[in-house]
Design a protein around this motif. Structure first.
Motif, PDB file in Angstrom:
ATOM      1  N   SER A 175       0.830  -1.203   0.000  1.00 26.11           N
ATOM      2  CA  SER A 175       0.000   0.000   0.000  1.00 26.11           C
ATOM      3  C   SER A 175       0.870   1.260   0.000  1.00 26.11           C
ATOM      4  CB  SER A 175      -0.924  -0.001   1.222  1.00 26.11           C
ATOM      5  OG  SER A 175      -0.153   0.172   2.407  1.00 26.11           O
ATOM      6  N   LEU A 176       2.165   1.099   0.262  1.00 22.62           N
ATOM      7  CA  LEU A 176       3.068   2.261   0.279  1.00 22.62           C
ATOM      8  C   LEU A 176       3.526   2.665  -1.115  1.00 22.62           C
ATOM      9  CD1 LEU A 176       5.409   1.340   3.305  1.00 22.62           C
ATOM     10  CD2 LEU A 176       3.502   2.975   3.281  1.00 22.62           C
ATOM     11  N   ILE A 177       3.333   1.769  -2.118  1.00 25.59           N
ATOM     12  CA  ILE A 177       3.859   2.044  -3.458  1.00 25.59           C
ATOM     13  C   ILE A 177       3.138   3.234  -4.084  1.00 25.59           C
ATOM     14  CG2 ILE A 177       4.147   1.138  -5.800  1.00 25.59           C
ATOM     15  CD1 ILE A 177       4.241  -1.685  -4.519  1.00 25.59           C
ATOM     16  N   SER A 178       3.956   4.170  -4.543  1.00 24.36           N
ATOM     17  CA  SER A 178       3.403   5.346  -5.193  1.00 24.36           C
ATOM     18  C   SER A 178       3.864   5.456  -6.648  1.00 24.36           C
ATOM     19  CB  SER A 178       3.835   6.593  -4.414  1.00 24.36           C
ATOM     20  OG  SER A 178       3.453   7.758  -5.088  1.00 24.36           O
ATOM     21  N   SER A 179       5.094   5.028  -6.895  1.00 27.11           N
ATOM     22  CA  SER A 179       5.585   5.038  -8.279  1.00 27.11           C
ATOM     23  C   SER A 179       6.595   3.910  -8.475  1.00 27.11           C
ATOM     24  CB  SER A 179       6.191   6.400  -8.638  1.00 27.11           C
ATOM     25  OG  SER A 179       7.218   6.726  -7.752  1.00 27.11           O
ATOM     26  N   VAL A 180       6.844   3.609  -9.735  1.00 30.80           N
ATOM     27  CA  VAL A 180       7.727   2.499 -10.078  1.00 30.80           C
ATOM     28  C   VAL A 180       8.718   2.979 -11.134  1.00 30.80           C
ATOM     29  CG1 VAL A 180       7.876   0.125 -10.950  1.00 30.80           C
ATOM     30  CG2 VAL A 180       5.839   0.868  -9.691  1.00 30.80           C
ATOM     31  N   GLN A 181      10.006   2.744 -10.871  1.00 26.76           N
ATOM     32  CA  GLN A 181      11.029   2.992 -11.891  1.00 26.76           C
ATOM     33  C   GLN A 181      11.294   1.672 -12.614  1.00 26.76           C
ATOM     34  OE1 GLN A 181      14.433   4.549  -9.829  1.00 26.76           O
ATOM     35  NE2 GLN A 181      13.482   6.548  -9.469  1.00 26.76           N
ATOM     36  N   VAL A 182      11.253   1.734 -13.934  1.00 29.74           N
ATOM     37  CA  VAL A 182      11.462   0.549 -14.763  1.00 29.74           C
ATOM     38  C   VAL A 182      12.719   0.768 -15.604  1.00 29.74           C
ATOM     39  CG1 VAL A 182      10.465  -0.978 -16.502  1.00 29.74           C
ATOM     40  CG2 VAL A 182       8.959   0.275 -14.923  1.00 29.74           C
ATOM     41  N   THR A 183      13.687  -0.132 -15.489  1.00 22.68           N
ATOM     42  CA  THR A 183      14.887  -0.066 -16.332  1.00 22.68           C
ATOM     43  C   THR A 183      14.975  -1.351 -17.154  1.00 22.68           C
ATOM     44  OG1 THR A 183      15.978   1.173 -14.569  1.00 22.68           O
ATOM     45  CG2 THR A 183      17.382   0.387 -16.358  1.00 22.68           C
TER      46      THR A 183
END
Ligand SMILES: [Ca+2]
Ligand SMILES: [Ca+2]
Ligand SMILES: [Ca+2]
Length: 238
Positions: A175-183
């Motif tokens: 529930s803490l996830i706000s954004s995701v970096q994808v490489t």
């Protein structure tokens, strides 16, 4: 003065052989240059294709991630199910009916409401390909991977909370996830040595935090790395 017979200046056999040899070398160099230019051209085309395919794949992934947790009624409980460094899976109530299943029988997932991303050949889920072929896969509703981009060597996800703090993986409190970096690191489909000049990829690839996601391959493939950060705006609403 009339030259005496037998004293005429001509080419000796050795001179002829030298001239012929030099001509052969010169022609060879011209042909080699042309082939080299052609190969360079093919290489550039392959690289442009690879970059375009990867950008298109990132757009698809970004569109999906922005919908992660979409739950217009607040009753479906749509959320992240898996948030690891090389795999993620999440739900969304795409059709807004307040749940995530088609009540059967048999019960099936509501169409397009369960999405997973991972490499298609990475059984140990460390984010580097276990062999070839290995592609970037998108799985819809548990139906098996569809290829989103081909020839992927590395995939890495980093999850951030709303303050931009990196969450350790696998994320414990999703529930803490706000954004995701994808490489993603993609590789040209075949080695493309240019005549006389071998390309050697000695680059180590990193994510934005500086973590190595692909050690220097030391091979003849050309690679392209791309990194995007996607905000999961629907997770902010829950
Ligand atoms: Ca639904
Ligand atoms: Ca339903
Ligand atoms: Ca692996």
């Amino acid at each position: 003065m009339i030259p005496k017979p037998g004293n005429q200046r001509g080419f000796t056999l050795i001179e002829l052989m030298v001239v012929t040899g030099l001509s052969t070398v010169a022609i060879g160099l011209v042909v080699a240059t042309l082939i080299s230019q052609q190969k360079n051209h093919i290489t550039q085309d392959a690289l442009v294709d690879m970059q375009q395919n990867l950008r298109a794949a990132m757009e698809v992934m970004g569109g999906d991630l922005q919908m992660a947790g979409y739950d217009p009624t607040g009753n479906a409980g749509a959320r992240f199910l898996v948030a690891d460094r090389a795999e993620l899976q999440f739900q969304m109530d795409r059709n807004g009916d307040g749940d995530l299943i088609n009540i059967g029988p048999p019960a099936t997932p509501d169409t397009g409401e369960l999405i997973r991303f991972a490499l298609t050949n990475d059984a140990n889920r460390d984010g580097t390909a276990d062999g070839t072929p290995c592609d970037l896969g998108r799985e819809l509703d548990g139906g098996g991977f569809q290829v989103l981009a081909e020839n992927i060597d590395a995939l890495n996800f980093v999850y951030l909370d709303r303050n931009g703090t990196v969450l350790p993986t696998p994320v414990a409190d999703m529930s803490l996830i706000s954004s995701v970096q994808v490489t993603v690191v993609a590789r040209s489909g075949r080695t493309v040595p240019v005549l006389f000049i071998r390309h050697r990829d000695t680059t180590a690839y990193h994510n934005r935090q500086g973590t190595t996601i692909l050690a220097a391959p030391n091979d003849d493939f050309r690679r392209f790395a791309i990194m995007h950060e996607f905000r999961c705006r629907n997770l902010q609403l829950n």
